[in-house]
Scaffold this active site. Structure first.
Site, short mmCIF file in Angstrom:
data_model
loop_
_atom_site.label_atom_id
_atom_site.label_comp_id
_atom_site.label_asym_id
_atom_site.label_seq_id
_atom_site.Cartn_x
_atom_site.Cartn_y
_atom_site.Cartn_z
N ASN A 172 0.83 -1.31 -0.17
CA ASN A 172 -0.02 -0.06 -0.09
C ASN A 172 0.75 1.26 -0.10
OD1 ASN A 172 0.85 -0.38 2.76
ND2 ASN A 172 -1.45 0.42 3.51
N GLU A 272 4.41 -3.43 12.83
CA GLU A 272 3.16 -2.35 12.51
C GLU A 272 2.13 -3.25 11.55
OE1 GLU A 272 3.60 0.67 13.33
OE2 GLU A 272 5.55 1.00 13.47
N CYS A 306 -3.43 1.88 6.66
CA CYS A 306 -3.61 1.27 8.06
C CYS A 306 -4.10 2.15 9.13
CB CYS A 306 -2.47 0.45 8.61
SG CYS A 306 -1.22 1.93 8.79
N GLU A 481 8.18 3.68 14.74
CA GLU A 481 9.16 4.00 13.69
C GLU A 481 8.99 5.75 13.25
OE1 GLU A 481 7.05 1.76 10.34
OE2 GLU A 481 8.90 0.26 10.71
#
Ligand SMILES: NC(=O)c1ccc[n+]([C@@H]2O[C@H](COP(=O)([O-])OP(=O)(O)OC[C@H]3O[C@@H](n4cnc5c(N)ncnc54)[C@H](O)[C@@H]3O)[C@@H](O)[C@H]2O)c1
Ligand SMILES: O=CCCC(=O)O
Length: 501
Positions: A172, A272, A306, A481
């Site tokens: 994505n 993640e 997400c 991150e």
């Protein structure tokens, strides 16, 4: 390669100005591997048309092992001892190269992922910004000094690079999910083996071409590719004792598999994973602003992020106003091939994604949701085009309240009290992003502290930034991150005790 394949590769050649970005193989130890010993290849297709855009070698496990060994050798022989200032310069050069090539990199993303060129261009800027951010962090990796209980002793800590890092990424954000991990890893002195998704490997290879140009030592950044051995390669990366850390972005289902596999050697992990973001609008919010921000949040990448709003909670009193404004603005979208100028929103990545959106839509309608904007597949445009759908009065038992749709379905639930909406919003195993809209500072703070999520965004629908810590809680994973915290994920703290002073 037959003549048809060659002809279709011309499609890619014709659209990309800097031909050096079009790579035909994996990148291992500074070399391009255009044919695999497996003699197998896999196809990369434009999701908007189904046309072939590239044919790439499908690596054998032997070749994966070779990449791991090269990354380890580079780490041990030189990269871990490179000067932070030198790593900073390489990273800054890479940032500049990405921006110099922004148009081509954006087109590559659009061709393999289907998102609009505007979305792809923002992705390249976002992706590049991680190299800029970590070029600034590389020389600033600090430890601490500590006075232990024994008065004559002194203790200090240093942060050392963890070692070779495996980086597994989804389709994505074919560029940004790689740079978010690799930038921090390379800044701290780690080497990386990147495994992009088989549907979007071209952006990873274009990035490797720029890594090479930026001057990083061979073996510091490697890209392995495969269209058929995803789970075997995953197992190999998890079980390799040479790989000291695995950083994964993708679904919770796969994250759990990787975590289990990595237990064999207690690998350091960053996960993640999936989300199910609530987007909560109180009646005292600026409604038009909330609608505009919802559109940015919900339909970025046509709903395939997400952190996209998955459940929209609107306080009952403002529902009608909110819904009519949203309907008007979403109806103005121009859905089309991502490369076309007029396109505001592209297509979905594949048919399975489209089917999941349809399933969630039908389920909610069957359970009583009201259709505000019908949406649905647009087969005349291509196999994976989907018109956004808005539903209101969605019942609590709809599938979409539990599962992440990952597409352009906007389900609106209503609520009356703060307690009620906190309970509903937290009623999920996920905990990635949450959104709150209210002009009342007390409401904002109460909500920010009560929502079970790694990230709470208040009065704004877009917050992703290399300066900002990104990550989840609960089954959305762990690790952070970007930002100053991103360094922690790629380093280990060493305690040095000095006695009898
Ligand atoms: N939290 C985040 O930052 C974040 C970002 C992007 C996407 N996501 C999540 O990713 C999901 C969508 O992406 P997806 O459907 O491609 O996810 P996915 O988990 O199916 O795939 C992600 C990556 O893992 C690889 N993979 C799949 N099975 C594997 C295995 N057994 N071993 C090793 N690798 C394997 C895939 O090839 C792909 O590269 C959504 O749930 C979304 O929320 C999370
Ligand atoms: O899809 C996940 C990443 C989205 C983002 O970084 O904003």
């Amino acid at each position: 390669m037959d003549s048809k394949e060659q002809e279709q590769n011309q499609y890619l050649m014709a659209n990309i100005h800097n031909k050096e970005l079009i790579k035909k193989g994996a990148f291992i130890n500074g070399e391009w591997l255009e044919t695999s010993e497996s003699n197998r290849t896999f196809a990369v297709k434009d999701p908007a048309t189904g046309e072939l855009i590239a044919t790439l070698p499908d690596l054998s496990l032997n070749e994966v092992d070779h990449a791991i060994r090269c990354a380890d050798k580079t780490f041990q022989d030189n990269y871990k001892n490179t000067l932070p200032r030198q790593r900073s310069q390489w990273l800054l050069k890479l940032y500049e190269l990405m921006l110099e090539n922004i148009e081509d990199l954006a087109k590559i993303i659009t061709l393999e992922n289907g998102k609009s060129l505007a979305d792809s261009t923002s992705e390249v800027k976002y992706a590049a910004s991680y190299f800029q951010w970590y070029s600034e962090e590389a020389p600033r990796i600090y430890g601490a000094t500590i006075q232990p209980s024994i008065s004559t002793n002194r203790v200090f800590t240093i942060r050392q690079p963890v070692g070779v890092c495996a980086v597994i990424c989804p389709w994505n954000f074919p560029s940004a999910m790689i740079t978010r991990k690799a930038a921090a890893a390379l800044a701290t002195g780690c080497t990386v083996v990147v495994k992009p998704d088989h549907e979007t490997p071209l952006s990873a290879l274009a990035l490797a071409a720029l890594v090479e140009k930026a001057g990083f030592p061979p073996g510091a950044f490697n890209v392995i590719i495969s269209g058929t051995r995803t789970s075997e390669i995953g197992t190999r990366l998890c079980e390799s004792s040479l790989i000291k850390k695995l950083s994964f972005t993708g679904s919770t289902r796969v994250g759990k598999i990787l975590m289990k596999q990595s237990s064999s050697n207690i690998k350091k992990l960053s996960l993640e994973l999936g989300g199910n973001a609530p987007f909560i609008v109180f009646e005292d919010a600026d409604v038009e602003k909330a609608v505009d921000q919802l559109i940015l949040c919900k339909f970025r990448g046509l709903g395939q992020t997400c952190v996209c709003a998955n459940r929209v909670y609107v306080q009952t009193k403002i529902l009608d106003n909110f819904v009519s404004m949203l309907k008007e603005k979403v109806s103005a979208f121009k859905i089309g091939h991502g490369l076309l100028k007029e396109t505001t929103h592209g297509c979905l990545i594949n048919k399975q994604t489209l089917e999941k959106v349809e399933k969630h839509k039908k389920d909610a309608i069957e359970k009583g949701a009201k259709v505000i904007l019908g949406g649905g597949p647009l087969p005349d445009l291509g196999p994976t085009f989907y018109e956004p759908c808005i539903l209101s009065n969605v019942p609590k038992n709809a599938l979409v309240s539990k599962e992440e749709t990952f597409g352009p379905l906007c389900p609106i639930f209503t609520f009356d009290t703060m307690q009620e909406v906190i309970k509903a919003a937290n009623d999920t195993e996920f905990g990635l992003a949450s959104y709150v809209f209210s002009k009342n500072i007390n409401t904002v703070f109460k909500m920010a502290e009560s929502l079970e999520a790694g990230m709470v965004s208040c009065n704004t629908g877009i917050f992703s930034d290399s300066a900002v810590p990104f990550g989840g809680i609960k089954e959305s994973g762990f690790g952070r991150e970007g930002s100053l915290y991103g360094i922690e994920d790629y380093t280990v703290v060493k305690t040095i005790n000095v006695g009898t002073l």
